[in-house]
Write a protein that holds these residues in place. Structure first.
Motif, PDB file in Angstrom:
ATOM      1  N   SER A   1      26.208  90.221  45.236  1.00  0.00           N
ATOM      2  CA  SER A   1      25.683  89.574  46.439  1.00  0.00           C
ATOM      3  C   SER A   1      26.009  88.083  46.319  1.00  0.00           C
ATOM      4  O   SER A   1      26.410  87.615  45.247  1.00  0.00           O
ATOM      5  N   PRO A   2      25.879  87.317  47.386  1.00  0.00           N
ATOM      6  CA  PRO A   2      26.201  85.892  47.313  1.00  0.00           C
ATOM      7  C   PRO A   2      25.442  85.190  46.192  1.00  0.00           C
ATOM      8  O   PRO A   2      24.224  85.325  46.067  1.00  0.00           O
ATOM      9  N   GLY A   3      26.169  84.449  45.347  1.00  0.00           N
ATOM     10  CA  GLY A   3      25.557  83.725  44.236  1.00  0.00           C
ATOM     11  C   GLY A   3      25.411  84.515  42.951  1.00  0.00           C
ATOM     12  O   GLY A   3      25.062  83.953  41.912  1.00  0.00           O
ATOM     13  N   ALA A   4      25.688  85.819  42.991  1.00  0.00           N
ATOM     14  CA  ALA A   4      25.546  86.657  41.802  1.00  0.00           C
ATOM     15  C   ALA A   4      26.759  86.518  40.889  1.00  0.00           C
ATOM     16  O   ALA A   4      27.860  86.183  41.328  1.00  0.00           O
ATOM     17  N   GLU A   5      26.549  86.793  39.608  1.00  0.00           N
ATOM     18  CA  GLU A   5      27.585  86.665  38.587  1.00  0.00           C
ATOM     19  C   GLU A   5      28.801  87.553  38.867  1.00  0.00           C
ATOM     20  O   GLU A   5      28.671  88.694  39.304  1.00  0.00           O
ATOM     21  N   THR A   6      29.977  87.021  38.582  1.00  0.00           N
ATOM     22  CA  THR A   6      31.210  87.802  38.706  1.00  0.00           C
ATOM     23  C   THR A   6      31.195  88.960  37.718  1.00  0.00           C
ATOM     24  O   THR A   6      30.813  88.805  36.563  1.00  0.00           O
TER      25      THR A   6
END
Length: 331
Positions: A187-192
């Motif tokens: 989700s937006p901002g979550a770790e790759t």
């Protein structure tokens, strides 16, 4: 590596043993583990059937019984559960559609499926889209994840029903999940993470928006997932695992950077994870085999162009010839 017979013994794929292992999985109904994994039954059928097609033994499991089982998992809503009596969910519905494609049985879904056949499945999937954000939930309870977004675009495009959802909104959501390292999170901002990179790249491929991908930056991050033993991990400082053969390699294939990993070392690592006598592959050498790692190990070998393994489509995770059949491509 022009032929399998030219490879040294330690680089041979125990194909016959793997076929027997997959065939044996539904004969263990007297074992406790069989019932503990009931929530994976439909997914497991997809993994097993696809693995058999990659091993060039497509008829090793009874086609009619497979179709009957999948149909027994369908709800009136059009969605499919993991097994008869289980709640309908996006992930199981995608596996069901993939099985119908794999077995060239979409006509069976049309004739014998609930309600309006393919249209009913399409409605179930489309109704799970959040029309404000563009993303998708997995089921009626509302958990959202880029896995579900990819799954919806995968299944709907295979059914010829992609027009039922707002693809542009879905693309906007994926773009919002992009990170500074070129990768994507859940989700937006979550770790790759390698798994989420695959779902986002594959969804962008289906949507025709690969122009949004920073191929060189992402290719660099993905190629760094190869560790000293030759295996791949999902993110920095994690252990290697055969399942990442798929998540990493398919993503590299979609951006034309598969050659950025050491092919020979990865093949050697993968084959060291197989049980050559009883069949199956494990996450890493010496561990217990399972169908999940068997499947993803074989898909990885396919992307590495290992001799004797059928070519797989990196977007749909199905043999290329089945995707060509659906979309009318030659070859």
């Amino acid at each position: 590596m022009s032929g399998i017979q030219e490879l040294p013994d330690e680089l041979q794929l125990a194909a016959a043993a793997h076929v027997k292992y997959i065939q044996s999985l539904d004969t263990k109904k007297d074992e406790y583990e069989y019932w503990l994994t009931e929530h994976l039954r439909l997914n497991g059928l997809y993994w097993g059937l696809t693995a058999l097609h990659l091993l060039r033994h497509p008829d090793a499991l009874p086609r009619g019984e497979a179709i009957d089982f999948v149909l027994s998992c369908q709800h009136e809503s059009g969605g499919f559960g993991a097994a008869p009596g289980h709640d309908a969910h996006m992930l199981y519905t995608v596996s069901a559609v993939q099985i119908f494609v794999l077995l060239d049985a979409l006509d069976e879904l049309e004739k014998r499926g609930k309600g309006n056949g393919k249209a009913q499945v399409g409605k179930f999937l489309a109704d799970l889209q959040n029309r404000e954000t563009g993303t998708f939930a997995g089921d009626e309870w509302g958990e959202e994840d880029t896995r579900f977004l990819y799954g919806a675009l995968n299944a709907l495009s295979l059914l010829g029903l992609l027009h039922l959802v707002d693809v542009n909104k879905a693309v906007d959501y994926i773009a919002a999940c992009a990170n500074y390292d070129g990768g994507y999170g859940v989700s937006p901002g979550a770790e790759t993470h390698s798994g989420q990179i695959f779902t986002c790249l594959a969804a962008l491929s289906i949507a025709g928006r690969k122009d949004l991908i920073d191929a060189d930056k992402l290719g660099g991050w993905l190629s760094e997932r190869q560790v000293a033993c030759g295996g791949l991990n999902g993110r920095p400082e994690k252990k290697e695992d055969v399942c990442y053969n798929w998540w990493v390699l398919s993503s590299l294939e979609m951006i034309g950077r598969t050659h950025w990993v050491d092919r020979e070392k990865l093949i050697k690592f993968t084959l060291s994870c197989q049980d050559s006598e009883r069949g199956g592959l494990s996450d890493r050498p010496g561990d217990m085999v399972d169908i999940w790692h068997t499947f993803f190990g074989l898909t990885g070998l396919s992307l590495l162009k290992y001799p004797g393994v059928e070519a797989i489509d990196p977007v749909y995770c199905l043999p290329k010839y089945t995707i060509d059949r659906v979309f009318g491509k030659a070859g």
